[in-house]
Design a protein around this motif. Structure first.
Motif, PDB file in Angstrom:
ATOM      1  N   GLY A   1      69.716  63.249  31.699  1.00 37.38           N
ATOM      2  CA  GLY A   1      69.204  63.432  33.056  1.00 37.38           C
ATOM      3  C   GLY A   1      70.266  63.866  34.041  1.00 37.38           C
ATOM      4  N   ALA A   2      70.194  63.317  35.244  1.00 38.52           N
ATOM      5  CA  ALA A   2      71.097  63.713  36.320  1.00 38.52           C
ATOM      6  C   ALA A   2      72.542  63.299  36.052  1.00 38.52           C
ATOM      7  N   GLY A   3      72.753  62.381  35.139  1.00 35.38           N
ATOM      8  CA  GLY A   3      74.108  61.919  34.840  1.00 35.38           C
ATOM      9  C   GLY A   3      74.856  62.791  33.847  1.00 35.38           C
ATOM     10  N   ALA A   4      74.209  63.863  33.355  1.00 31.44           N
ATOM     11  CA  ALA A   4      74.857  64.720  32.368  1.00 31.44           C
ATOM     12  C   ALA A   4      76.040  65.458  32.993  1.00 31.44           C
ATOM     13  N   PRO A   5      77.149  65.595  32.270  1.00 30.54           N
ATOM     14  CA  PRO A   5      78.309  66.305  32.814  1.00 30.54           C
ATOM     15  C   PRO A   5      78.041  67.804  32.929  1.00 30.54           C
ATOM     16  N   VAL A   6      78.897  68.492  33.661  1.00 29.95           N
ATOM     17  CA  VAL A   6      78.775  69.946  33.804  1.00 29.95           C
ATOM     18  C   VAL A   6      79.221  70.641  32.526  1.00 29.95           C
ATOM     19  N   MET A   7      80.221  70.049  31.863  1.00 29.00           N
ATOM     20  CA  MET A   7      80.808  70.685  30.683  1.00 29.00           C
ATOM     21  C   MET A   7      81.234  69.615  29.690  1.00 29.00           C
ATOM     22  N   VAL A   8      81.276  69.991  28.408  1.00 33.17           N
ATOM     23  CA  VAL A   8      81.809  69.136  27.346  1.00 33.17           C
ATOM     24  C   VAL A   8      82.861  69.926  26.586  1.00 33.17           C
ATOM     25  N   TYR A   9      84.051  69.331  26.456  1.00 32.05           N
ATOM     26  CA  TYR A   9      85.131  69.950  25.673  1.00 32.05           C
ATOM     27  C   TYR A   9      85.151  69.302  24.298  1.00 32.05           C
ATOM     28  N   THR A  10      85.185  70.134  23.243  1.00 35.47           N
ATOM     29  CA  THR A  10      85.164  69.585  21.894  1.00 35.47           C
ATOM     30  C   THR A  10      85.947  70.460  20.930  1.00 35.47           C
ATOM     31  N   THR A  11      86.478  69.847  19.881  1.00 40.77           N
ATOM     32  CA  THR A  11      87.201  70.541  18.806  1.00 40.77           C
ATOM     33  C   THR A  11      86.482  70.243  17.500  1.00 40.77           C
ATOM     34  N   PRO A  12      85.326  70.854  17.261  1.00 42.17           N
ATOM     35  CA  PRO A  12      84.450  70.423  16.163  1.00 42.17           C
ATOM     36  C   PRO A  12      84.954  70.748  14.765  1.00 42.17           C
ATOM     37  N   SER A  13      85.762  71.786  14.589  1.00 41.64           N
ATOM     38  CA  SER A  13      86.172  72.186  13.242  1.00 41.64           C
ATOM     39  C   SER A  13      87.220  71.249  12.653  1.00 41.64           C
ATOM     40  N   HIS A  14      88.086  70.705  13.513  1.00 41.11           N
ATOM     41  CA  HIS A  14      89.125  69.782  13.063  1.00 41.11           C
ATOM     42  C   HIS A  14      89.526  68.985  14.293  1.00 41.11           C
TER      43      HIS A  14
ATOM     44  N   GLU B   1      71.299  71.332  21.216  1.00 45.19           N
ATOM     45  CA  GLU B   1      69.988  71.089  21.823  1.00 45.19           C
ATOM     46  C   GLU B   1      70.134  70.268  23.100  1.00 45.19           C
ATOM     47  N   TRP B   2      71.002  69.270  23.079  1.00 46.42           N
ATOM     48  CA  TRP B   2      71.251  68.465  24.292  1.00 46.42           C
ATOM     49  C   TRP B   2      71.804  69.340  25.413  1.00 46.42           C
ATOM     50  N   ALA B   3      72.737  70.251  25.059  1.00 47.33           N
ATOM     51  CA  ALA B   3      73.314  71.142  26.073  1.00 47.33           C
ATOM     52  C   ALA B   3      72.249  72.065  26.650  1.00 47.33           C
ATOM     53  N   ARG B   4      71.338  72.538  25.800  1.00 46.21           N
ATOM     54  CA  ARG B   4      70.268  73.411  26.291  1.00 46.21           C
ATOM     55  C   ARG B   4      69.345  72.659  27.242  1.00 46.21           C
ATOM     56  N   GLN B   5      68.987  71.441  26.867  1.00 44.09           N
ATOM     57  CA  GLN B   5      68.065  70.668  27.691  1.00 44.09           C
ATOM     58  C   GLN B   5      68.667  70.304  29.046  1.00 44.09           C
ATOM     59  N   HIS B   6      69.968  70.044  29.063  1.00 48.53           N
ATOM     60  CA  HIS B   6      70.612  69.575  30.296  1.00 48.53           C
ATOM     61  C   HIS B   6      71.423  70.656  31.002  1.00 48.53           C
ATOM     62  N   ASP B   7      71.372  71.883  30.448  1.00 47.00           N
ATOM     63  CA  ASP B   7      72.081  73.024  31.031  1.00 47.00           C
ATOM     64  C   ASP B   7      73.572  72.717  31.196  1.00 47.00           C
ATOM     65  N   VAL B   8      74.197  72.307  30.088  1.00 48.66           N
ATOM     66  CA  VAL B   8      75.622  71.930  30.067  1.00 48.66           C
ATOM     67  C   VAL B   8      76.396  72.986  29.282  1.00 48.66           C
ATOM     68  N   LEU B   9      77.557  73.367  29.781  1.00 45.03           N
ATOM     69  CA  LEU B   9      78.417  74.304  29.067  1.00 45.03           C
ATOM     70  C   LEU B   9      79.255  73.534  28.043  1.00 45.03           C
TER      71      LEU B   9
ATOM     72  N   VAL C   1      83.303  66.071  33.293  1.00 46.68           N
ATOM     73  CA  VAL C   1      83.493  66.793  32.032  1.00 46.68           C
ATOM     74  C   VAL C   1      83.555  65.783  30.901  1.00 46.68           C
ATOM     75  N   GLY C   2      82.671  65.947  29.916  1.00 51.07           N
ATOM     76  CA  GLY C   2      82.744  65.123  28.718  1.00 51.07           C
ATOM     77  C   GLY C   2      83.917  65.574  27.857  1.00 51.07           C
ATOM     78  N   PHE C   3      84.713  64.622  27.384  1.00 47.84           N
ATOM     79  CA  PHE C   3      85.943  64.968  26.663  1.00 47.84           C
ATOM     80  C   PHE C   3      86.152  63.985  25.528  1.00 47.84           C
ATOM     81  N   GLU C   4      86.494  64.517  24.359  1.00 44.35           N
ATOM     82  CA  GLU C   4      86.684  63.659  23.188  1.00 44.35           C
ATOM     83  C   GLU C   4      87.765  62.609  23.438  1.00 44.35           C
ATOM     84  N   GLU C   5      87.499  61.407  22.924  1.00 45.57           N
ATOM     85  CA  GLU C   5      88.413  60.277  23.097  1.00 45.57           C
ATOM     86  C   GLU C   5      88.723  59.660  21.739  1.00 45.57           C
TER      87      GLU C   5
END
Length: 488
Positions: free
Chosen positions: A250-263, A281-289, A211-215
């Protein structure tokens, strides 16, 4: 107490006589606090009838307990639990057997939840996430609760998705406030945002999924995902939000990305429009939630609103998480998830096995708050209140501009104070604490080594005088830390 309410079950096949069984169970009920001192006992006739036993059995059991001091008899009034119980009985009532720490079913390690500690009365805290309810229209709040109280309670469990009136109200509210058009059928009412993250983790993630997660990021959400078995991929954040260059392809893309884009939590920056579109667009290409946590987007100060990721999504790759914790209070414990199609159905199956549905009276009260316009009037009042507090923070911290930058003030209820590298955040925290001001550090919100030296200033729950005094203490502590670090 009616005889049928007593916790009594007699075994007619036991070698122990019914009188002894009855006396033993009544004795235990008194010792364990199920029968309170001075509580009136059923008559022996009523008790015998309820248990299907002879009256003499009930009479003899009562006689035993009278002799032992558990019961007392009062002429023409009946039989009562003794007012003054023996020390031995009180000891039994005060203790409950606890499982041994070595028990097999206690061996799994469960991390402590990453929440803030309580503060002392003489302390002031820049607590992140705390709200101000002083301008809530109390007459409006009472009115909707009276209306709920006058309604008939549902006679059965509600649907796991939540009260239909509230789901319709949330969908309409999102269309007006966030430009996000969704169907009420896609809205799932939850017991807060934390439950929403939990449900999504259970529905989407398998152990070992990345899971991609903001740091840095929201610690409790990260902990929930980690405990579901996910591997966290830290994604750095800059002044324009999540850095897309850190997203694997590619194959290294995570299943999901958690983000807080508004603030962004906790740095307070906003994800720019180009990055929002590129992320989708990246999520669409890699089928990531993408899990979009839109926790406090209602509060903006001079900055133009940016569209939510969910409103820009054209391929069904965004699940939207909202909450009433910031617009009203965390005490409300109601949030919502907007999820499309098959994901929604999966979330509902999981929720039906968790708590089935969120409290109906609370849901209905919130629905009335929205449909009658009370919530949006409250938000407009709070924008003015929080804008004043934000301006107070900004003005009060001007003296330490050589040592720190105040960031994340465009929106939300907290700001990020980025200290110069040679100013010790820990020293500032300790000195402020000595003067009764609690300031959270930025460092604990990182999974890895922090790349910033900073503090978090949650001002939403403070009064203007509290902000002024606390900011003065903070300025002095920062100046002192800066002076000491520069000393030869």
């Amino acid at each position: 107490m009616a005889p049928g309410d007593l916790p009594l079950v007699l075994d007619r096949t036991s070698e122990v006589g019914l009188t002894k069984q009855l006396a033993r169970q009544l004795r235990a009920a008194i010792a364990q606090g199920q029968l309170e001192p001075r509580q009136r006992m059923p008559s022996t006739r009523a008790l015998a009838s309820a248990l299907g036993i002879g009256r003499n059995i009930a009479f003899e059991a009562y006689e035993d307990l009278l002799a032992e001091g558990y019961l007392v008899g009062k002429d023409r009034s009946g039989t009562f639990v003794a007012q003054e119980l023996s020390p031995q009985v009180l000891d039994l009532r005060a203790t409950r057997p606890a499982p041994k720490p070595t028990a097999r079913w206690l061996q799994r390690q469960v991390p402590e939840p990453q929440v803030e500690d309580a503060i002392a009365r003489d302390q002031v805290e820049f607590r992140v996430g705390q709200t101000d309810t002083s301008t809530l229209g109390h007459s409006e709040w009472r009115r909707v609760w009276r209306e709920v109280a006058e309604s008939d309670l549902p006679t059965d469990y509600e649907a796991p998705a939540g009260d239909s009136l509230l789901r319709e109200a949330v969908a309409e509210y999102l269309k007006r406030a966030r430009g996000f058009v969704c169907s009420p059928d896609d809205v799932i009412i939850t017991s807060g945002a934390v439950q929403g993250v939990n449900l999504i983790a259970q529905a989407v993630l398998a152990p070992g999924d990345q899971v991609g997660f903001e740091e840095p990021g929201y610690r409790l959400a990260r902990q929930i995902l980690q405990e579901s078995g996910a591997q966290i991929l830290p994604l750095p954040v800059d002044k324009d939000g999540l850095q897309l260059s850190a997203l694997p392809s590619g194959a290294g893309a995570p299943v999901m990305v958690y983000t807080t884009p508004s603030h962004q939590f906790p740095l307070g920056v906003r994800l720019s429009i180009p990055r929002r579109l590129a992320l989708l667009e990246w999520a669409r290409q890699h089928d990531v939630l993408i899990l979009e946590d839109d926790y406090d987007s209602e509060f903006r100060y001079g900055a133009s609103p940016l569209p939510s990721l969910a409103s820009l999504d054209t391929s069904g790759h965004v699940v939207y998480l909202g909450t009433f914790s910031k617009v009203l209070s965390p005490a409300v414990r109601v949030g919502y998830v907007v999820a499309p199609g098959a994901l929604r159905d999966r979330l509902l199956r999981i929720k039906s096995k968790a708590d089935f549905h969120t409290s109906w009276p609370v849901q209905r009260a919130l629905a009335l708050m929205i449909t009658q316009g009370h919530l949006e009037r409250h938000i407009r009042r709070m924008r003015k209140t929080y804008a004043l507090k934000r301006a107070t923070v900004n003005l009060a911290l001007q003296p330490i501009r050589p040592y720190a930058r105040l960031m994340g003030l465009d929106a939300g209820l907290h700001a990020h104070l980025e200290l110069n590298p040679d100013v010790s955040a820990q020293q500032v925290i300790e000195e402020a604490l000595r003067q009764g001001v609690i300031v959270p550090a930025l460092a604990p919100y990182y999974l890895g080594l922090p790349d910033r030296n900073g503090l978090l200033l949650g001002y939403g729950g403070l009064t203007v005088p509290e902000i002024q005094r606390s900011a003065g203490v903070l300025c002095a502590a920062i100046a002192q830390a800066a002076g000491e670090t520069r000393a030869p």
